[in-house]
Design a protein around this motif. Sequence first.
Motif, PDB file in Angstrom:
ATOM      1  N   PHE A  92       0.814  -1.214   0.012  1.00 34.84           N
ATOM      2  CA  PHE A  92      -0.134   0.082   0.132  1.00 34.84           C
ATOM      3  C   PHE A  92       0.933   1.268  -0.110  1.00 34.84           C
ATOM      4  CE2 PHE A  92      -3.209   2.989   1.789  1.00 34.84           C
ATOM      5  CZ  PHE A  92      -4.379   2.416   1.381  1.00 34.84           C
ATOM      6  N   LEU A  93       0.539   2.351  -0.907  1.00 30.99           N
ATOM      7  CA  LEU A  93       1.411   3.281  -0.902  1.00 30.99           C
ATOM      8  C   LEU A  93       0.513   4.838  -0.827  1.00 30.99           C
ATOM      9  CD1 LEU A  93       4.168   4.480  -1.782  1.00 30.99           C
ATOM     10  CD2 LEU A  93       3.281   4.786  -4.154  1.00 30.99           C
ATOM     11  N   LEU A  94       0.672   5.369   0.242  1.00 29.27           N
ATOM     12  CA  LEU A  94       0.098   6.687   0.496  1.00 29.27           C
ATOM     13  C   LEU A  94       0.948   7.704   0.031  1.00 29.27           C
ATOM     14  CD1 LEU A  94       0.612   4.961   3.570  1.00 29.27           C
ATOM     15  CD2 LEU A  94      -1.458   6.424   3.751  1.00 29.27           C
ATOM     16  N   LYS A  95       0.288   8.631  -0.801  1.00 31.67           N
ATOM     17  CA  LYS A  95       0.756   9.679  -1.524  1.00 31.67           C
ATOM     18  C   LYS A  95       0.432  11.021  -0.756  1.00 31.67           C
ATOM     19  CE  LYS A  95      -0.725   8.661  -5.587  1.00 31.67           C
ATOM     20  NZ  LYS A  95      -0.717   9.103  -7.170  1.00 31.67           N
TER      21      LYS A  95
ATOM     22  N   ILE B 226       9.434   3.036   9.817  1.00 34.34           N
ATOM     23  CA  ILE B 226      10.796   3.499   9.530  1.00 34.34           C
ATOM     24  C   ILE B 226      10.748   4.752   8.916  1.00 34.34           C
ATOM     25  CG2 ILE B 226      13.203   3.007   8.492  1.00 34.34           C
ATOM     26  CD1 ILE B 226      12.308   0.905  10.478  1.00 34.34           C
ATOM     27  N   SER B 227      11.326   5.868   9.566  1.00 35.32           N
ATOM     28  CA  SER B 227      11.490   7.279   8.496  1.00 35.32           C
ATOM     29  C   SER B 227      12.728   6.971   7.732  1.00 35.32           C
ATOM     30  CB  SER B 227      11.693   8.442   9.597  1.00 35.32           C
ATOM     31  OG  SER B 227      10.295   8.286  10.450  1.00 35.32           O
ATOM     32  N   CYS B 228      12.365   7.058   6.483  1.00 30.88           N
ATOM     33  CA  CYS B 228      13.525   6.901   5.668  1.00 30.88           C
ATOM     34  C   CYS B 228      14.063   8.083   5.216  1.00 30.88           C
ATOM     35  CB  CYS B 228      13.125   6.331   4.167  1.00 30.88           C
ATOM     36  SG  CYS B 228      12.212   4.558   4.373  1.00 30.88           S
TER      37      CYS B 228
ATOM     38  N   ASP C 246       8.202   5.175   5.797  1.00 33.62           N
ATOM     39  CA  ASP C 246       7.825   6.805   5.423  1.00 33.62           C
ATOM     40  C   ASP C 246       8.762   7.390   4.744  1.00 33.62           C
ATOM     41  OD1 ASP C 246       6.229   9.115   5.930  1.00 33.62           O
ATOM     42  OD2 ASP C 246       6.998   9.353   7.885  1.00 33.62           O
ATOM     43  N   GLU C 247       8.279   8.010   3.679  1.00 36.54           N
ATOM     44  CA  GLU C 247       9.122   8.779   2.690  1.00 36.54           C
ATOM     45  C   GLU C 247      10.223   7.776   2.029  1.00 36.54           C
ATOM     46  OE1 GLU C 247       8.814  11.719   1.605  1.00 36.54           O
ATOM     47  OE2 GLU C 247       7.687  12.696   3.272  1.00 36.54           O
ATOM     48  N   ILE C 248       9.584   6.541   1.292  1.00 34.59           N
ATOM     49  CA  ILE C 248      10.407   5.627   0.978  1.00 34.59           C
ATOM     50  C   ILE C 248      11.208   6.218  -0.377  1.00 34.59           C
ATOM     51  CG2 ILE C 248       8.714   5.120  -0.846  1.00 34.59           C
ATOM     52  CD1 ILE C 248       9.624   2.032  -0.506  1.00 34.59           C
ATOM     53  N   ALA C 249      10.893   7.191  -1.017  1.00 30.99           N
ATOM     54  CA  ALA C 249      11.769   7.647  -1.962  1.00 30.99           C
ATOM     55  C   ALA C 249      12.976   8.505  -1.589  1.00 30.99           C
ATOM     56  CB  ALA C 249      10.828   8.791  -3.056  1.00 30.99           C
ATOM     57  N   GLU C 250      13.052   8.571  -0.258  1.00 32.89           N
ATOM     58  CA  GLU C 250      14.341   9.148   0.294  1.00 32.89           C
ATOM     59  C   GLU C 250      15.531   8.285   0.478  1.00 32.89           C
ATOM     60  OE1 GLU C 250      14.768  12.557   1.321  1.00 32.89           O
ATOM     61  OE2 GLU C 250      13.099  12.993   0.272  1.00 32.89           O
ATOM     62  N   ALA C 251      14.954   6.959   0.541  1.00 32.63           N
ATOM     63  CA  ALA C 251      16.059   5.943   1.048  1.00 32.63           C
ATOM     64  C   ALA C 251      16.834   5.462  -0.064  1.00 32.63           C
ATOM     65  CB  ALA C 251      15.187   4.712   1.478  1.00 32.63           C
ATOM     66  N   ARG C 252      18.069   4.923   0.091  1.00 35.06           N
ATOM     67  CA  ARG C 252      19.046   4.548  -1.105  1.00 35.06           C
ATOM     68  C   ARG C 252      18.275   3.635  -1.856  1.00 35.06           C
ATOM     69  NH1 ARG C 252      24.381   3.295   1.528  1.00 35.06           N
ATOM     70  NH2 ARG C 252      24.905   4.952   2.976  1.00 35.06           N
ATOM     71  N   PRO C 253      18.791   3.515  -3.271  1.00 37.02           N
ATOM     72  CA  PRO C 253      18.227   2.598  -4.142  1.00 37.02           C
ATOM     73  C   PRO C 253      18.290   1.137  -3.691  1.00 37.02           C
ATOM     74  CG  PRO C 253      19.719   4.241  -5.287  1.00 37.02           C
ATOM     75  CD  PRO C 253      19.977   4.611  -3.872  1.00 37.02           C
TER      76      PRO C 253
ATOM     77  N   ALA D  48       4.119   1.988   2.551  1.00 41.28           N
ATOM     78  CA  ALA D  48       5.267   3.058   2.203  1.00 41.28           C
ATOM     79  C   ALA D  48       4.456   4.578   1.845  1.00 41.28           C
ATOM     80  CB  ALA D  48       6.157   2.867   1.028  1.00 41.28           C
ATOM     81  N   SER D  49       5.116   5.552   2.400  1.00 43.65           N
ATOM     82  CA  SER D  49       4.643   6.818   1.855  1.00 43.65           C
ATOM     83  C   SER D  49       5.611   7.633   0.929  1.00 43.65           C
ATOM     84  CB  SER D  49       4.202   7.771   3.059  1.00 43.65           C
ATOM     85  OG  SER D  49       5.478   8.100   3.557  1.00 43.65           O
ATOM     86  N   PHE D  50       4.989   8.372   0.169  1.00 45.27           N
ATOM     87  CA  PHE D  50       5.696   9.240  -0.728  1.00 45.27           C
ATOM     88  C   PHE D  50       5.127  10.616  -0.960  1.00 45.27           C
ATOM     89  CE2 PHE D  50       5.566   9.710  -5.635  1.00 45.27           C
ATOM     90  CZ  PHE D  50       7.083  10.383  -5.691  1.00 45.27           C
ATOM     91  N   ASN D  51       5.952  11.556  -0.992  1.00 47.26           N
ATOM     92  CA  ASN D  51       5.562  12.833  -1.324  1.00 47.26           C
ATOM     93  C   ASN D  51       5.927  13.369  -2.596  1.00 47.26           C
ATOM     94  OD1 ASN D  51       5.011  15.669  -1.122  1.00 47.26           O
ATOM     95  ND2 ASN D  51       6.047  15.883   0.781  1.00 47.26           N
ATOM     96  N   PRO D  52       4.888  13.320  -3.480  1.00 51.00           N
ATOM     97  CA  PRO D  52       5.279  13.521  -5.037  1.00 51.00           C
ATOM     98  C   PRO D  52       5.840  15.178  -5.216  1.00 51.00           C
ATOM     99  CG  PRO D  52       3.053  12.705  -4.438  1.00 51.00           C
ATOM    100  CD  PRO D  52       3.437  13.242  -3.392  1.00 51.00           C
TER     101      PRO D  52
END
Length: 258
Positions: free
Chosen positions: A27-30, A55-57, A97-104, A139-143
């Motif tokens: 599940f992705l929360l945008k 986990i706060s990424c 949380d904020e998965i896009a921030e994490a390393r690839p 996961a969450s993601f802030n577009p």
Amino acid sequence: MNNTPYYRAISKEIDVFEHSYKNKIPFLLKGPTGTGKSRFIEFMAHKLNKKLITISCHEETSSTDLIGRYIIKGAETIWLDGPLTTAIKEGAIIYLDEIAEARPDVIVAIHSLTDHRRELFIDKLGITLKAHKDFMLVASFNPGYQKGFKELKPSTRQRFIATSFNYPEPKIEAEILVNETEIKIEIAKKLVNIATKIRNLTELGLTETVSTRLLVDAAKLIYSGLPKRLSVEVAIVEPLTDDIEVVEALKDLCNLMI
Ligand code: ADP
């Protein structure tokens, strides 16, 4: 139920999450920061009676941080499970949380967990771990944040069911403020009006605008007795920008509205 986190549903997100959970689809929360994403997951975990591991990424978050590592203890080297491995074994809900921030390498590591395999390869141990039947990945993601930089690749996004979170409509946002702080509804409405006004001032070019979180903070300060204008200044205006001229302009605007 006692101590259930307060969450005001905005749309059909509770139903959608329950069905995702039933089917164990990630599940992705945008949505922008402070719009209730974390609160929603706390609420859902409680409702489903599942343990939640958050986990706060950030840019240093690596797959090792999530999966685990060997540590030296005395004369011994012992393996320590990371939070993702723990969640997989225990059947918890993990919230990145904020998965896009994490390393690839984090994205690479979770791939096999987000499809029918539901398994995690732990290279340092040379094993593949099957996820517990109750395990779920959220996961969450802030577009909008740092436009263009930290994007999620389509090949990753398409492994999730996704819902958008945004600033609630004024009536609901005022209701949230009253529930969170017991502030009077008239003051809650004024705070929401200020937020609506600033959110519409797109010409200010703020990276992020007034979130529900900032309004809750302002409401808390007012409820605990700090003067209204000062509360708005320190909880809403100052956190938004460091541009002195913009701060002054927003302070004047807010003073007229509260
Ligand atoms: P995010 O995870 O999106 O950054 P949070 O879940 O931490 O935001 O929300 C910030 C605060 O806003 C919460 O602590 C809560 O006080 C309030 N909030 C926002 N939306 C809601 C909602 N729908 N129901 C209840 N509280 C909310």
